[in-house]
Design an enzyme around this catalytic site. Structure first.
Site, PDB file in Angstrom:
ATOM      1  N   ASN A 208       0.846  -1.196   0.000  1.00 47.13           N
ATOM      2  CA  ASN A 208       0.000   0.000   0.000  1.00 47.13           C
ATOM      3  C   ASN A 208       0.880   1.245   0.000  1.00 47.13           C
ATOM      4  O   ASN A 208       2.101   1.136  -0.048  1.00 47.13           O
ATOM      5  CB  ASN A 208      -0.952  -0.023   1.202  1.00 47.13           C
ATOM      6  N   ASP A 277      -3.880  -6.985   5.047  1.00 47.00           N
ATOM      7  CA  ASP A 277      -4.798  -7.934   5.689  1.00 47.00           C
ATOM      8  C   ASP A 277      -4.645  -9.338   5.117  1.00 47.00           C
ATOM      9  O   ASP A 277      -4.964 -10.322   5.766  1.00 47.00           O
ATOM     10  CB  ASP A 277      -6.243  -7.459   5.506  1.00 47.00           C
ATOM     11  N   LYS A 287       9.822 -16.044 -11.155  1.00 47.18           N
ATOM     12  CA  LYS A 287       8.943 -14.991 -11.679  1.00 47.18           C
ATOM     13  C   LYS A 287       7.773 -15.627 -12.447  1.00 47.18           C
ATOM     14  O   LYS A 287       7.995 -16.474 -13.326  1.00 47.18           O
ATOM     15  CB  LYS A 287       9.763 -14.088 -12.608  1.00 47.18           C
ATOM     16  N   PHE A 322      -4.603   2.844  14.503  1.00 47.02           N
ATOM     17  CA  PHE A 322      -4.957   3.828  13.484  1.00 47.02           C
ATOM     18  C   PHE A 322      -5.975   3.183  12.560  1.00 47.02           C
ATOM     19  O   PHE A 322      -5.981   1.960  12.403  1.00 47.02           O
ATOM     20  CB  PHE A 322      -3.720   4.225  12.666  1.00 47.02           C
ATOM     21  N   LYS A 336     -13.584  -0.697  14.927  1.00 46.44           N
ATOM     22  CA  LYS A 336     -12.213  -1.214  15.126  1.00 46.44           C
ATOM     23  C   LYS A 336     -11.765  -1.016  16.565  1.00 46.44           C
ATOM     24  O   LYS A 336     -11.130  -1.886  17.159  1.00 46.44           O
ATOM     25  CB  LYS A 336     -11.239  -0.515  14.169  1.00 46.44           C
ATOM     26  N   LYS A 340     -10.950  -4.458  18.545  1.00 47.22           N
ATOM     27  CA  LYS A 340      -9.547  -4.745  18.871  1.00 47.22           C
ATOM     28  C   LYS A 340      -9.200  -4.394  20.320  1.00 47.22           C
ATOM     29  O   LYS A 340      -8.044  -4.460  20.720  1.00 47.22           O
ATOM     30  CB  LYS A 340      -8.627  -4.012  17.891  1.00 47.22           C
TER      31      LYS A 340
HETATM   32  O1  PMT Z   1       2.813   6.037   6.671  1.00 49.39           O
HETATM   33  P1  PMT Z   1       2.197   7.331   6.156  1.00 49.39           P
HETATM   34  O2  PMT Z   1       2.424   7.523   4.686  1.00 49.39           O
HETATM   35  O3  PMT Z   1       2.598   8.530   6.977  1.00 49.39           O
HETATM   36  O4  PMT Z   1       0.618   7.207   6.281  1.00 49.39           O
HETATM   37  C1  PMT Z   1       0.003   7.129   7.528  1.00 49.39           C
HETATM   38  C2  PMT Z   1      -1.139   6.104   7.554  1.00 49.39           C
HETATM   39  C3  PMT Z   1      -2.274   6.543   6.647  1.00 49.39           C
HETATM   40  C4  PMT Z   1      -0.617   4.731   7.113  1.00 49.39           C
HETATM   41  C5  PMT Z   1      -1.610   6.033   9.053  1.00 49.39           C
HETATM   42  O5  PMT Z   1      -2.102   7.291   9.426  1.00 49.39           O
HETATM   43  C6  PMT Z   1      -2.713   4.994   9.222  1.00 49.39           C
HETATM   44  O6  PMT Z   1      -3.881   5.263   9.103  1.00 49.39           O
HETATM   45  N1  PMT Z   1      -2.301   3.732   9.567  1.00 49.39           N
HETATM   46  C7  PMT Z   1      -3.193   2.573   9.702  1.00 49.39           C
HETATM   47  C8  PMT Z   1      -3.620   2.115   8.368  1.00 49.39           C
HETATM   48  C9  PMT Z   1      -4.393   0.817   8.412  1.00 49.39           C
HETATM   49  O7  PMT Z   1      -3.829  -0.178   8.069  1.00 49.39           O
HETATM   50  O8  PMT Z   1      -5.550   0.860   8.936  1.00 49.39           O
HETATM   51  P2  PMT Z   1      -6.495  -0.471   9.091  1.00 49.39           P
HETATM   52  O9  PMT Z   1      -7.820   0.077   9.282  1.00 49.39           O
HETATM   53  O10 PMT Z   1      -6.273  -1.411   7.972  1.00 49.39           O
HETATM   54  O11 PMT Z   1      -5.957  -1.170  10.428  1.00 49.39           O
HETATM   55  C10 PMT Z   1      -6.442  -0.783  11.703  1.00 49.39           C
HETATM   56  C11 PMT Z   1      -5.362  -0.972  12.742  1.00 49.39           C
HETATM   57  O12 PMT Z   1      -5.075  -2.381  12.899  1.00 49.39           O
HETATM   58  C12 PMT Z   1      -4.052  -0.306  12.423  1.00 49.39           C
HETATM   59  O13 PMT Z   1      -3.533   0.238  13.611  1.00 49.39           O
HETATM   60  C13 PMT Z   1      -3.183  -1.438  11.899  1.00 49.39           C
HETATM   61  O14 PMT Z   1      -1.801  -1.201  12.184  1.00 49.39           O
HETATM   62  C14 PMT Z   1      -3.705  -2.629  12.671  1.00 49.39           C
HETATM   63  N2  PMT Z   1      -3.606  -3.903  11.927  1.00 49.39           N
HETATM   64  C15 PMT Z   1      -4.269  -4.082  10.753  1.00 49.39           C
HETATM   65  C16 PMT Z   1      -4.199  -5.301  10.105  1.00 49.39           C
HETATM   66  C17 PMT Z   1      -3.388  -6.321  10.670  1.00 49.39           C
HETATM   67  N3  PMT Z   1      -3.291  -7.500  10.067  1.00 49.39           N
HETATM   68  N4  PMT Z   1      -2.756  -6.142  11.829  1.00 49.39           N
HETATM   69  C18 PMT Z   1      -2.846  -4.944  12.473  1.00 49.39           C
HETATM   70  O15 PMT Z   1      -2.262  -4.762  13.541  1.00 49.39           O
END
Ligand code: PMT
Length: 399
Positions: A208, A277, A287, A322, A336, A340
């Site tokens: 991403n 995810d 490849k 986040f 979330k 979580k």
């Molecule tokens: O890195 P930058 O370019 O500065 O951008 C910042 C950002 C947009 C990446 C940051 O602000 C942000 O939003 N990060 C979380 C992005 C995200 O993956 O969100 P999510 O909704 O998919 O996940 C929710 C939370 O679960 C996150 O804290 C993530 O780290 C966590 N997660 C998600 C999936 C996973 N398998 N394990 C996790 O721990």
């Protein structure tokens, strides 16, 4: 953050003087009492009135000024300062101090102070590389004076190279690290940043747009506020922050292993990383060939949810997640937070200008487990980091 701190901002004559104005604004915003001293040549670039209006204090310019000298101006400024910050610092000024010359108000103040002194050199790249200048800076560093290195870029003289004054926020962070409050002293913060990469074959991956800037800003701010910081980062193009234990990972599974292992050491876990995810069920050894088909499907399997896993064994640890959303921000974010078992969820709508991936700024809302929501305006990622730490501090047990 700089509440109750007295900063003497020394401005010497260079084209970067305009950045000192923004730096002053950041200092004031952080609660510092700032007294500006301008050298004669600095006044050729910006008038003292600009600094006076922003600082709310008279700007000092002359060594022998009868009104300002009632309490021996340079001595009282030198005595009351917690920090003397010279930005921009010309080669001439650094040379003067390195050689013990005190012939104007600013150099006299530097000579007379027992406070920390931070130079922010900005000059032509040949001057910056000149052995005379290098020797002067080295000499001052050996004596305990501090420096913020200039950055590469196009210089006012038309040259391309190192010599530009860094962004005011970067300078502010260095100043803050020297005199700012250490309200996270004794705490360990585990921060994640950046994307993960899920390999399809040796030359392709799913990922991403995360740059790591948000997570790195949090790691730096936590360090500057006295915390021990462990940063687990996916692949990014950012330099490891000094004084931060940085662990590099590539995939979500690697991040899972590192984070779950280190979590037991942490008082706070902040997951700013954008974790994939899903990952391909199979990684091709070679490849993948396109063959004759027009379409192709890649079977994916779920990655472990690191944060949800930590939420199951939360204990007294503060957990911050986040959420990067493109629709129904608050609804998805609150889901979330609850699912979580988090204390704080930082929600960003990544479709908004100035928010989300890669840029220097973000627009966020803090959702907390007690049902509150705080909406913040557009701010730099460094500022978001500070606000988030302020919030976290209210959840930590008072020692
Ligand atoms: O890195 P930058 O370019 O500065 O951008 C910042 C950002 C947009 C990446 C940051 O602000 C942000 O939003 N990060 C979380 C992005 C995200 O993956 O969100 P999510 O909704 O998919 O996940 C929710 C939370 O679960 C996150 O804290 C993530 O780290 C966590 N997660 C998600 C999936 C996973 N398998 N394990 C996790 O721990």
């Amino acid at each position: 953050m700089l509440q109750g701190k007295c900063v003497v901002l020394g401005v010497t004559g260079g084209i970067a003087v305009y950045k000192a104005v923004e730096l002053l604004r950041l200092m004031i915003k952080a609660g510092a009492d700032v007294h500006v001293i301008m050298t004669r040549s600095a006044q050729e670039f910006v008038t003292p009135l600009t600094f006076q209006t922003l600082s709310g204090n008279p700007v000092h310019t002359e060594l022998f000024n009868l009104i300002q000298e009632q309490d021996i101006g340079h001595i009282s400024l030198a005595d009351s300062a917690d920090l003397v910050l010279i930005a921009p610092a010309t080669a001439n000024f650094v040379g003067k101090v390195a050689n013990g010359i005190a012939d104007d108000l600013l150099s006299t103040t530097v000579m007379a102070t027992k406070a920390k002194v931070l130079f922010v050199p900005a000059m032509n790249t040949n001057m910056w590389e000149n052995p005379l200048y290098r020797q002067n800076q080295k000499h001052l560093e050996e004596l305990g004076y501090h420096f913020v290195e200039p950055v590469y870029g196009e210089l006012a003289c038309g040259w391309q190279g190192q010599g530009k004054m860094p962004d005011p926020q970067v300078v502010f962070n260095s100043a803050h690290a020297l005199i700012g409050s250490k309200d996270f002293a004794g705490k360990t913060l585990l921060v994640t940043a950046g994307p993960t990469r899920e390999e399809i074959d040796p030359v392709r991956f799913l990922s991403n747009y995360s740059s790591g800037k948000m997570g790195f800003a949090i790691a730096r701010a936590s360090r500057d506020r006295g915390a021990r910081v462990i940063l687990v980062s996916g692949p990014v193009h950012l330099a490891d922050p000094k004084g931060v234990e940085t662990i590099h990972v590539t995939s979500a599974q690697e991040m899972y292993r590192e984070v779950t292992e280190k979590a037991s050491e942490a008082d706070v876990v902040i997951k700013a990383a954008a974790v994939a995810d899903f990952r391909p069920v199979e990684r091709g050894e070679q490849k993948t060939k396109k063959g004759d088909t027009e379409t192709m499907a890649i079977a994916l399997q779920r990655n472990p949810d690191i944060l949800a896993e930590l939420g199951k064994q939360k204990g007294s640890r503060v957990l911050v997640g986040f959420a990067a959303e493109t629709e129904k921000l608050l609804r998805h974010a609150r889901e979330k937070l609850q699912k979580k078992n988090l204390d704080i969820l930082v929600a960003n709508d990544v479709t908004q200008d100035g928010a989300g991936f890669d840029g220097e700024t973000n627009i966020v809302r803090f959702l907390t487990a007690d049902g509150q929501t705080e909406e913040l305006p557009l701010m730099t990622k460094d500022e978001v980091a500070e606000k988030l730490l302020d919030r976290i501090l209210t959840l930590l047990p008072k020692d």
